[in-house]
Design a protein around this motif. Structure first.
Motif, mmCIF file in Angstrom:
data_model
loop_
_atom_site.group_PDB
_atom_site.id
_atom_site.type_symbol
_atom_site.label_atom_id
_atom_site.label_comp_id
_atom_site.label_asym_id
_atom_site.label_seq_id
_atom_site.Cartn_x
_atom_site.Cartn_y
_atom_site.Cartn_z
ATOM 1 N N LEU A 1 -12.786 21.745 -68.440
ATOM 2 C CA LEU A 1 -12.312 22.586 -67.339
ATOM 3 C C LEU A 1 -12.105 24.025 -67.808
ATOM 4 C CD1 LEU A 1 -11.409 23.066 -64.464
ATOM 5 C CD2 LEU A 1 -9.140 22.158 -65.092
ATOM 6 N N ALA A 2 -11.526 24.217 -68.985
ATOM 7 C CA ALA A 2 -11.330 25.577 -69.502
ATOM 8 C C ALA A 2 -12.674 26.267 -69.688
ATOM 9 C CB ALA A 2 -10.549 25.549 -70.814
ATOM 10 N N GLN A 3 -13.664 25.551 -70.181
ATOM 11 C CA GLN A 3 -14.991 26.136 -70.358
ATOM 12 C C GLN A 3 -15.619 26.504 -69.016
ATOM 13 O OE1 GLN A 3 -17.658 24.227 -73.176
ATOM 14 N NE2 GLN A 3 -15.914 23.348 -74.269
ATOM 15 N N GLY B 1 -6.482 35.006 -59.318
ATOM 16 C CA GLY B 1 -5.196 34.398 -59.008
ATOM 17 C C GLY B 1 -5.415 33.038 -58.370
ATOM 18 N N ASP B 2 -4.662 32.786 -57.301
ATOM 19 C CA ASP B 2 -4.720 31.486 -56.649
ATOM 20 C C ASP B 2 -6.094 31.147 -56.070
ATOM 21 O OD1 ASP B 2 -2.173 30.718 -57.268
ATOM 22 O OD2 ASP B 2 -1.303 31.295 -55.339
ATOM 23 N N GLU B 3 -6.954 32.141 -55.903
ATOM 24 C CA GLU B 3 -8.299 31.840 -55.384
ATOM 25 C C GLU B 3 -9.071 30.926 -56.330
ATOM 26 O OE1 GLU B 3 -8.957 35.541 -57.861
ATOM 27 O OE2 GLU B 3 -7.420 34.859 -56.476
ATOM 28 N N LEU B 4 -8.647 30.857 -57.588
ATOM 29 C CA LEU B 4 -9.296 29.929 -58.531
ATOM 30 C C LEU B 4 -9.208 28.495 -58.039
ATOM 31 C CD1 LEU B 4 -8.088 31.412 -61.938
ATOM 32 C CD2 LEU B 4 -10.414 31.440 -61.026
ATOM 33 N N ALA B 5 -8.091 28.154 -57.392
ATOM 34 C CA ALA B 5 -7.926 26.792 -56.877
ATOM 35 C C ALA B 5 -9.000 26.479 -55.834
ATOM 36 C CB ALA B 5 -6.536 26.606 -56.288
ATOM 37 N N LEU C 1 -5.538 23.205 -63.696
ATOM 38 C CA LEU C 1 -6.031 24.586 -63.749
ATOM 39 C C LEU C 1 -5.102 25.452 -64.594
ATOM 40 C CD1 LEU C 1 -7.166 25.049 -60.044
ATOM 41 C CD2 LEU C 1 -8.648 24.989 -62.063
ATOM 42 N N GLY C 2 -3.802 25.275 -64.421
ATOM 43 C CA GLY C 2 -2.833 26.048 -65.205
ATOM 44 C C GLY C 2 -2.957 25.790 -66.695
ATOM 45 N N VAL C 3 -3.133 24.535 -67.057
ATOM 46 C CA VAL C 3 -3.288 24.182 -68.472
ATOM 47 C C VAL C 3 -4.597 24.757 -69.017
ATOM 48 C CG1 VAL C 3 -3.616 22.261 -70.094
ATOM 49 C CG2 VAL C 3 -1.825 22.138 -68.353
ATOM 50 N N ALA C 4 -5.662 24.688 -68.240
ATOM 51 C CA ALA C 4 -6.952 25.247 -68.674
ATOM 52 C C ALA C 4 -6.846 26.761 -68.860
ATOM 53 C CB ALA C 4 -8.041 24.898 -67.663
ATOM 54 N N LEU C 5 -6.128 27.438 -67.971
ATOM 55 C CA LEU C 5 -5.926 28.879 -68.128
ATOM 56 C C LEU C 5 -5.115 29.177 -69.394
ATOM 57 C CD1 LEU C 5 -5.202 29.933 -64.435
ATOM 58 C CD2 LEU C 5 -7.232 30.512 -65.809
#
Length: 172
Positions: free
Chosen positions: A8-10, A29-33, A44-48
Motif C-alpha cells: 500500500l505504501a508503494q 489530504g483526505d482525497e487519498l481515501a 492509509l495512515g500507516v502507509a503514509l
C-alpha cells in the motif's frame, strides 16, 4: 521504490508521484481515501507514516481531517521516477551539474537551464531540486513561484567545487 515498504505504501507513493505532473512537491489530504477506496483510513495512515519514515513525504497532522496533510519530497521522485517516467533524477541531476560547471550563467534563470536541456518540466524539476543543496544559500534565488524549485542559482567558484564533488559522488 524501497522494497521494505508495504504494498500500500508503494502504491500510494507511486500514485502521488504520478499526480505531481510538474515534478514539484505535491499536497494531498483526505482525497487519498477516495483514490484508494479499497483501503481503510487506518491502513492509509500507516502507509503514509511508512513513506514519511523514509523521507518520501512530510506529514502535518491537523485536527478534523481523517488523514494527515501530505507533502511529497524530491526523494519520492528519486524513488519512483525510473518506473514512472523512465528517467532517473539522480542521473539527470549529474547532467545538469555538468552543464552548470561548463556554463555557470545557465543557472541564473531556471527557465533558461530547462530550455537548454530540452526536457519536459516533470523531468527537469526533480533533477534541479537535487542540485540546490550544492549551491551556497545566498546564491539560490528563492522567489515564491509555482514553476521551479527555485527561480535560479548564481554559480560562484565555491559552487563549482561542490558541483564537481556532486558529479564525482553520483555519476554512474
Amino acid at each position: 521504490m524501497q522494497h521494505d515498504l508495504s504494498d500500500l505504501a508503494q502504491r500510494l507513493g507511486r500514485w502521488m508521484a504520478e499526480q505531481c505532473t510538474d515534478g514539484l512537491p505535491g499536497h494531498f489530504g483526505d482525497e487519498l481515501a477516495g483514490s484508494f477506496p479499497d483501503d481503510d483510513l487506518r491502513s492509509l495512515g500507516v502507509a503514509l507514516a511508512e513513506l514519511a519514515s523514509e523521507g518520501l513525504v512530510q506529514l502535518s497532522h491537523v485536527i478534523g481531517p481523517h488523514l494527515p496533510r501530505v507533502m511529497t519530497t524530491v526523494e519520492l521522485f528519486v524513488a519512483c521516477d525510473v518506473a514512472i517516467t523512465s528517467h532517473d533524477p539522480i542521473e539527470d541531476s549529474v547532467e545538469l551539474a555538468r552543464m552548470l560547471i561548463a556554463d555557470p550563467e545557465l543557472g541564473g534563470r531556471a527557465s533558461d537551464l530547462e530550455q537548454a536541456t530540452g526536457w519536459e518540466r516533470r523531468r527537469f524539476n526533480p533533477a534541479f531540486a537535487l542540485l540546490i543543496p550544492s549551491i551556497g544559500d545566498g546564491r539560490v534565488r528563492k522567489v515564491i513561484q509555482n514553476d521551479y524549485p527555485c527561480i535560479g542559482v548564481l554559480i560562484a567558484d565555491e559552487d563549482v567545487v561542490q558541483l564537481n564533488r556532486y558529479v564525482r559522488r553520483y555519476a554512474r
